[in-house]
Design a protein around this motif. Structure first.
Motif, short mmCIF file in Angstrom:
data_model
loop_
_atom_site.label_atom_id
_atom_site.label_comp_id
_atom_site.label_asym_id
_atom_site.label_seq_id
_atom_site.Cartn_x
_atom_site.Cartn_y
_atom_site.Cartn_z
N CYS A 262 -25.99 -1.68 -7.20
CA CYS A 262 -24.68 -1.19 -6.94
C CYS A 262 -25.07 -1.00 -5.50
O CYS A 262 -27.21 -1.05 -5.32
CB CYS A 262 -24.33 -0.33 -7.20
SG CYS A 262 -25.89 1.38 -7.08
N HIS A 270 -26.81 -2.93 -12.43
CA HIS A 270 -25.91 -2.07 -13.53
C HIS A 270 -25.02 -3.00 -14.30
O HIS A 270 -25.07 -3.86 -13.99
CB HIS A 270 -24.63 -1.53 -12.81
CG HIS A 270 -25.07 0.49 -12.45
ND1 HIS A 270 -25.76 1.48 -12.79
CD2 HIS A 270 -25.54 0.47 -10.98
CE1 HIS A 270 -25.65 2.37 -12.23
NE2 HIS A 270 -25.61 1.32 -11.01
N CYS A 326 -30.10 5.72 -11.97
CA CYS A 326 -29.13 5.91 -10.66
C CYS A 326 -28.33 6.66 -10.06
O CYS A 326 -27.82 7.54 -11.31
CB CYS A 326 -28.67 4.21 -10.90
SG CYS A 326 -27.47 3.90 -8.66
N CYS A 328 -25.25 6.75 -8.39
CA CYS A 328 -24.16 6.60 -8.37
C CYS A 328 -22.76 7.04 -8.58
O CYS A 328 -21.88 6.95 -8.56
CB CYS A 328 -24.07 4.53 -7.53
SG CYS A 328 -24.13 4.19 -9.16
N ARG A 330 -22.43 5.74 -11.89
CA ARG A 330 -21.81 4.95 -12.37
C ARG A 330 -22.53 5.18 -13.68
O ARG A 330 -23.61 5.34 -13.71
CB ARG A 330 -22.26 2.71 -11.98
CG ARG A 330 -21.30 2.73 -11.03
CD ARG A 330 -21.38 1.25 -10.77
NE ARG A 330 -21.15 1.03 -9.58
CZ ARG A 330 -21.27 0.71 -8.89
NH1 ARG A 330 -21.69 2.27 -8.34
NH2 ARG A 330 -20.22 0.76 -7.59
ZN LIG Z 1 -25.40 2.95 -9.36
#
Ligand SMILES: [Zn+2]
Lengths: 447, 73
Positions: A262, A270, A326, A328, A330
Motif C-alpha cells: 500500500c 498486504h 501498517c 493504512c 487495511r
Molecule cells: Zn497498509
C-alpha cells in the motif's frame, strides 16, 4: 468523498474487522470446497483419499483437514490427461484465456485456462494493488512486458483499462525504445520486474536521459522477483526513476497477485484476505507458524473458477506480520520483507545456508555494481566455493580493489563468516534479463 | 426501492442487510445474467451483455453480495 479520494479499491472488505473477515473466508471456503468436490475429479480423488468431505468444513481451522495440492500433482495430472488434466471445472470452450507458467526451473510448464469471470477477477486483484499504491485514472501506465504466453503483467494491463488509466503496451520494443516512449509520453507509472526497471534506468543513463528530470514517473510497480522487496534494490530504482517503488507478487497458478504494497509501505505487502487464505507453515512438518516466524506459503484462492486452487504449496518463503504494522486501515496481514525466497533455493556451502536473495540484498547495497552473478563450484571434488562476479558501472571502475574487499567482508559478515570469492567481470560480460533473472549457477555435480 | 425488493435480495455474505446501492447492483446483475443466457439475441447483443454481466458480477462478488460458484458464466 469522490471516487478518486478513496484510499481503498474496495473499502467494504479491505477494512473489515478481523472476525468478520474470518467469517467471510469460511463462507467462501465452504462454497469453494463443495464446488471443487462436485466439478473437479482431481479434487474429488484427493479428498476421498484423505477421507474428507465438504460438510466437514465447519470452521476455518477445518482447512487443516484438507490435503495439500502440489505443483508435482498438477504436472502429473496434466501429463496423464493432456492438455489440462481433470482438474478443470468447465468445458474448454468456456475459456477465454490460455497461459503457461514461465518454467523457471526448466520443468514442464503448467497450463492454465480462465473463463470470463476468472479473467475479470484477475484484473480486479491487480486493481486492489494499483489503487492501494496510489495509482488513479489520471495516470499514464507503461508496461515493460513482452505480452506472451507467460501471464506476467497481463492482468495488470486489464486492471488499468478497468480503472481508466491511459495504458501503454510495449510488446516487442527494445529497451531504448521503451525509455524514449516513457519520456516522450510523460508516463507516470512504470511496471516491470525489478531487474528490468534497473536495466531501463541504466539504458537511460547511457542515452544521456535523466529520468528524474526529463521524465514524469511517480510510481514504479515491480513484480516477478523477490528482489522487489529488498530495500537497497528499491532505493536504486527510486533514485533512478524519481518515483516511489512498490512491490507486488503473484503466480500463474493463481493468475494474479495475492499481495501488494500500500501507499504507506510499512515494510511489506498486504495480503488480499477477502480473496485468499494465506497459511504460513513449516515446510517439513506442516505446523502453522506464528507471526514473525519464517515458513512456506500455502494458498487457497477464491477467485479462479476454472481450476480450483485449495491449499496449494507454493514453496515461497515468507514471514507474516499482523496488519497493525501498517496504519493504512487495511485489515489484511502483511508479509514482512515480501517473498523472502524459495523454500528449495537454499544452498548449503561448507555448512552455511546461503539464499540467493540474501546475497542480492548485500550486493545491492553497493550502488557501483551494475550486474552480478553467483557461481557455486566444487574444487578438487571436495571443497565447495562460492563466487560473486560483479560488473561495475562504466564510470565506477576506480572503486574496484576497495569494493572487492568491502563486498567480501559484507558477504562474510552476513553469512556466519563464510568466505566469498569476489571477482570482477568485464563490461557487458554478464547476462541481462527482462523477465525472471537467473543470477545463480550451481556448477557442482548433481547426484 | 420497495420493501418487497429489499426482502427478496436479502443479506450479504456477512449477514448484513443490503444497502439500497447494493440492492441495485444485485438487481442489475440478475437482469443482465438472464439476458446474457438468452439464445435468440443477435451476437452483438449477447456478447456485449455478457461482458457487462461479468463486470457487474465482479463488483457484486468483491462486495460480498453473492455466493455463486466461481467462474460460472
Ligand atoms: Zn497498509
Amino acid at each position: 468523498m469522490t471516487v478518486s479520494e478513496s484510499p481503498y479499491w474496495n473499502p467494504k472488505t479491505e477494512t473489515l474487522p478481523k472476525d468478520q473477515l474470518r467469517a467471510l473466508q469460511l463462507t467462501k471456503l465452504q462454497s469453494l470446497v463443495e464446488y471443487a468436490w462436485n466439478r473437479s475429479p482431481f479434487h474429488r480423488r484427493l479428498y476421498e483419499k484423505a477421507g474428507v468431505t465438504p460438510d466437514q468444513i465447519k470452521t476455518l481451522d477445518d482447512i487443516h483437514r484438507l490435503p495439500f495440492m502440489t505443483r508435482e500433482d498438477w504436472m502429473a495430472c496434466q501429463a496423464e490427461q493432456p492438455l489440462f488434466g481433470d482438474m478443470t471445472t468447465r468445458p474448454e470452450e468456456d475459456a477465454i484465456r490460455y497461459h503457461l507458467t514461465s518454467g523457471t526451473s526448466g520443468r514442464q510448464p503448467l497450463r492454465v485456462l480462465d473463463g470470463r469471470k476468472d479473467w475479470s477477477w484477475i484484473a480486479d486483484m491487480w486493481c486492489y494493488g494499483f489503487w492501494g499504491f496510489g495509482i488513479r485514472p489520471s495516470d499514464k501506465v507503461f508496461f515493460a512486458f513482452s505480452y506472451g504466453s507467460f501471464i506476467g503483467f497481463w492482468g495488470a494491463h486489464y486492471c488499468c483499462e478497468k480503472m481508466g488509466t491511459l495504458t501503454l503496451a510495449s510488446g516487442n520494443m527494445t529497451t531504448e525504445q521503451r525509455v524514449k516512449q516513457i519520456v516522450e509520453m510523460g508516463v507516470t507509472v512504470v511496471c516491470a520486474t525489478p531487474t528490468y526497471a534497473l536495466r531501463m534506468g541504466q539504458a537511460a543513463e547511457k542515452m544521456g536521459i535523466d529520468l528524474k528530470k526529463d521524465g514524469k514517473v511517480r510510481r514504479v510497480v515491480v513484480s516477478g522477483e523477490p528482489a522487489g522487496s529488498i530495500p537497497a534494490v528499491k532505493q536504486m530504482i527510486e533514485e533512478m526513476w524519481g518515483g516511489k517503488c512498490g512491490d507486488t507478487a503473484g503466480m500463474t497458478e493463481i493468475g494474479t497477485i495475492m499481495i501488494f504494497e500500500c501507499d504507506h509501505q510499512p515494510g511489506g505487502p498486504h495480503i488480499i484476505e477477502d480473496h485468499f487464505i494465506e497459511e504460513v507453515l513449516d515446510p517439513d512438518t506442516a505446523k502453522p507458524m506464528n507471526y514473525g516466524q519464517r515458513g512456506e506459503r500455502v494458498v487457497t484462492s477464491f477467485g479462479r473458477g476454472f481450476i480450483p486452487l485449495i491449499r496449494y504449496k507454493t514453496k515461497d518463503l515468507v514471514c507474516k506480520a499482523p496488519h497493525t504494522l501498517c496504519r493504512c486501515g487495511r485489515t489484511g496481514d502483511i508479509y514482512e520483507g515480501g517473498i523472502l525466497g524459495r523454500v528449495d533455493d537454499m544452498k548449503l556451502i561448507r555448512g552455511t545456508n546461503v539464499y540467493p536473495r540474501a546475497v542480492e540484498a548485500v550486493v545491492r547495497e553497493h550502488s557501483e555494481v551494475e550486474e552480478f552473478q553467483i557461481i557455486i563450484s566444487r574444487r578438487d571434488d571436495v571443497q565447495d566455493e562460492i563466487t560473486v562476479k560483479v560488473e561495475l558501472k562504466p564510470e565506477e571502475k576506480d572503486v574496484w580493489p576497495r569494493l572487492q574487499a568491502k563486498l567480501g567482508k559484507d558477504l562474510a559478515d552476513a553469512h556466519e563468516g563464510l568466505r566469498f570469492n569476489v571477482e570482477l567481470a568485464a563490461q557487458g560480460e554478464l547476462p541481462r534479463f527482462e523477465l525472471k533473472a537467473k543470477r545463480l549457477q550451481d556448477l557442482r555435480p548433481q547426484y | 426501492m420497495s420493501d418487497k425488493k429489499k426482502e427478496f435480495y436479502g443479506k450479504d455474505l456477512l449477514g448484513n442487510d443490503l444497502t439500497a446501492d447494493e440492492q441495485e447492483l444485485v438487481e442489475l446483475y440478475t437482469r443482465l445474467k438472464s439476458l446474457s443466457a438468452r439464445q435468440d439475441l443477435p451476437p452483438v447483443a449477447t456478447a456485449n451483455v455478457k461482458q457487462a454481466m461479468v463486470m457487474i458480477w465482479n463488483a457484486c462478488n468483491d462486495l460480498a453480495l453473492l455466493n455463486e460458484e466461481p467462474g460460472c458464466d
